[in-house]
Design a protein around this motif. Structure first.
Motif, PDB file in Angstrom:
ATOM      1  N   VAL A 171       0.892  -1.018   0.027  1.00 20.99           N
ATOM      2  CA  VAL A 171       0.034   0.035  -0.027  1.00 20.99           C
ATOM      3  C   VAL A 171       0.874   0.990   0.047  1.00 20.99           C
ATOM      4  CG1 VAL A 171      -1.754   1.359   1.461  1.00 20.99           C
ATOM      5  CG2 VAL A 171      -2.055  -1.137   0.950  1.00 20.99           C
ATOM      6  N   ALA A 172       1.997   1.339   0.614  1.00 16.87           N
ATOM      7  CA  ALA A 172       2.814   2.396   0.986  1.00 16.87           C
ATOM      8  C   ALA A 172       3.429   2.887  -0.472  1.00 16.87           C
ATOM      9  CB  ALA A 172       3.981   2.236   1.975  1.00 16.87           C
ATOM     10  N   ALA A 173       3.821   1.766  -1.200  1.00 16.33           N
ATOM     11  CA  ALA A 173       4.478   1.679  -2.637  1.00 16.33           C
ATOM     12  C   ALA A 173       3.374   2.244  -3.377  1.00 16.33           C
ATOM     13  CB  ALA A 173       4.953   0.349  -3.029  1.00 16.33           C
ATOM     14  N   LEU A 174       2.070   1.724  -3.487  1.00 17.35           N
ATOM     15  CA  LEU A 174       1.116   2.324  -4.480  1.00 17.35           C
ATOM     16  C   LEU A 174       0.637   3.990  -4.025  1.00 17.35           C
ATOM     17  CD1 LEU A 174      -1.060  -0.928  -4.802  1.00 17.35           C
ATOM     18  CD2 LEU A 174       0.703  -0.133  -6.118  1.00 17.35           C
ATOM     19  N   VAL A 175       0.678   4.364  -2.884  1.00 18.67           N
ATOM     20  CA  VAL A 175       0.453   5.567  -2.196  1.00 18.67           C
ATOM     21  C   VAL A 175       1.435   6.431  -2.729  1.00 18.67           C
ATOM     22  CG1 VAL A 175       0.037   6.863  -0.423  1.00 18.67           C
ATOM     23  CG2 VAL A 175      -1.124   4.966  -0.496  1.00 18.67           C
ATOM     24  N   GLY A 176       2.687   5.987  -2.809  1.00 14.76           N
ATOM     25  CA  GLY A 176       3.736   6.875  -3.312  1.00 14.76           C
ATOM     26  C   GLY A 176       3.786   7.240  -4.588  1.00 14.76           C
ATOM     27  N   GLY A 177       3.265   6.232  -5.712  1.00 16.27           N
ATOM     28  CA  GLY A 177       3.076   6.286  -7.046  1.00 16.27           C
ATOM     29  C   GLY A 177       2.004   7.318  -7.008  1.00 16.27           C
ATOM     30  N   ALA A 178       0.859   7.230  -6.413  1.00 14.05           N
ATOM     31  CA  ALA A 178      -0.245   8.093  -6.509  1.00 14.05           C
ATOM     32  C   ALA A 178       0.185   9.560  -6.403  1.00 14.05           C
ATOM     33  CB  ALA A 178      -1.309   7.480  -5.683  1.00 14.05           C
ATOM     34  N   LEU A 179       0.909   9.667  -5.072  1.00  9.48           N
ATOM     35  CA  LEU A 179       1.345  10.968  -4.868  1.00  9.48           C
ATOM     36  C   LEU A 179       2.125  11.775  -5.990  1.00  9.48           C
ATOM     37  CD1 LEU A 179       2.083  10.489  -0.827  1.00  9.48           C
ATOM     38  CD2 LEU A 179      -0.146  11.690  -1.980  1.00  9.48           C
TER      39      LEU A 179
END
Length: 320
Positions: A103-111
């Motif tokens: 989730v952290a990785a995907l949130v980083g990409g989204a940001l």
């Protein structure tokens, strides 16, 4: 030569260019397959095809996001850095559990996508400039979070990179599912139609009352998330986080796959099937050069030549 003959010659040339742009990528894949079957030892083996499919999966996933950006007459140069950022975040948060890390990785990409979209949609920065800035900043942040290579030994993450269903690797299944999903979004949803309308003419889309800013932000968020997914899968396959090299020149491979697949840089059209074939073409080209002991630099030169030919074909067609 009569005017009629000249007209027919011009028509034939235009038809050839149209066919080259629409189907040239499939012809290129077929030619490479035949050449490898004839001249590359052990090419026709299940293990080789499995290897090629696994290696093309991250490229395809990133290219899907790039196709969305190019469809709006934009581009996303930050995708390689987002992959690096994703692998750093996985390593940083893996101690809290594999799902938290994912989730952290995907949130980083989204940001990163939000930042790209905001710069383009609200401030009016050109896409190439905005995403170039995030390309530099994203890679720098990834290296701050994880300055060097680190082994990733979580069993769950490792199974994502090496597991399969009926002999088909998870990576390939995920890439195929995402390609189908993106194709559905483009062809069957209001968002897809709005995206293409913005690519045709952003000014006309605004006059028509379309939510241009919102669509652009969502496009770059999707591109960032897809790049993060590719970074997660690459990390799982390599069982290591390496923000120094992961995703290097991925933007080149993604743009090549999209442009060669028939999506014009001028926007207004997205060809997902062509993008899939373009990613396969790039992987086969790379594998062919490697198997015949040519240095990796030749792969970059070959990709550059392919891009020039594809853009030339699109430019000549656009003149007519």
């Amino acid at each position: 030569m009569t005017d009629l003959s000249l007209g027919r010659a011009g028509l034939d040339r235009d038809r050839l260019l149209r066919l080259l742009q629409d189907y040239g990528v499939y012809l290129g894949v077929a030619v490479l397959l035949v050449a490898n079957i004839a001249f590359t030892p052990h090419f026709l083996s299940a293990e080789n095809f499995r290897t090629q499919a696994v290696q093309v999966a991250p490229v395809l996933i990133v290219a899907l996001g790039m196709a969305l950006a190019i469809g709006t007459e934009g581009v996303d140069l930050s995708v390689g850095s987002v992959m690096a950022l994703a692998t750093s975040l996985i390593s940083l948060y893996l101690g809290y559990g594999v799902w938290i890390a994912l989730v952290a990785a995907l949130v980083g990409g989204a940001l990163v996508g939000v930042a790209n979209g905001a710069l383009i949609a609200f401030i009016g920065v050109q896409p190439i400039v905005a995403t170039l800035a995030l390309m530099v900043a994203g890679r720098g942040l990834a290296l701050v979070l994880l300055p060097q290579l680190k082994d990733v030994r979580d069993p769950g993450l490792r199974s994502l990179g090496t597991g399969d269903v009926l002999g088909i690797p998870y990576l390939v299944l995920i890439a195929a599912a995402l390609a189908v999903l993106v194709a559905f979004v483009i062809r069957r949803t209001t968002f897809g139609r709005q995206l293409l309308a913005i690519g045709d003419s952003r000014a006309a889309a605004k006059l028509a009352g379309l939510p241009v800013r919102r669509v652009l932000i969502v496009v770059y968020v999707l591109s960032g998330v897809l790049a993060a997914v590719a970074g997660v899968l690459a990390t799982a396959r390599l069982t290591a986080s390496d923000p120094t090299s992961l995703g290097n020149l991925m933007e080149l491979s993604a743009i090549t796959a999209v442009v060669v697949g028939g999506t014009p840089l001028t926007g207004g059209r997205v060809r997902i099937g062509g993008t899939v074939a373009g990613a396969v073409l790039i992987q086969l080209l790379t594998a062919t050069l490697i198997k015949h002991d040519l240095p990796p630099s030749w792969t970059q030169i070959a990709q550059a030549v392919v891009i020039v030919l594809a853009v030339y074909a699109a430019r000549e067609r656009g003149k007519r």
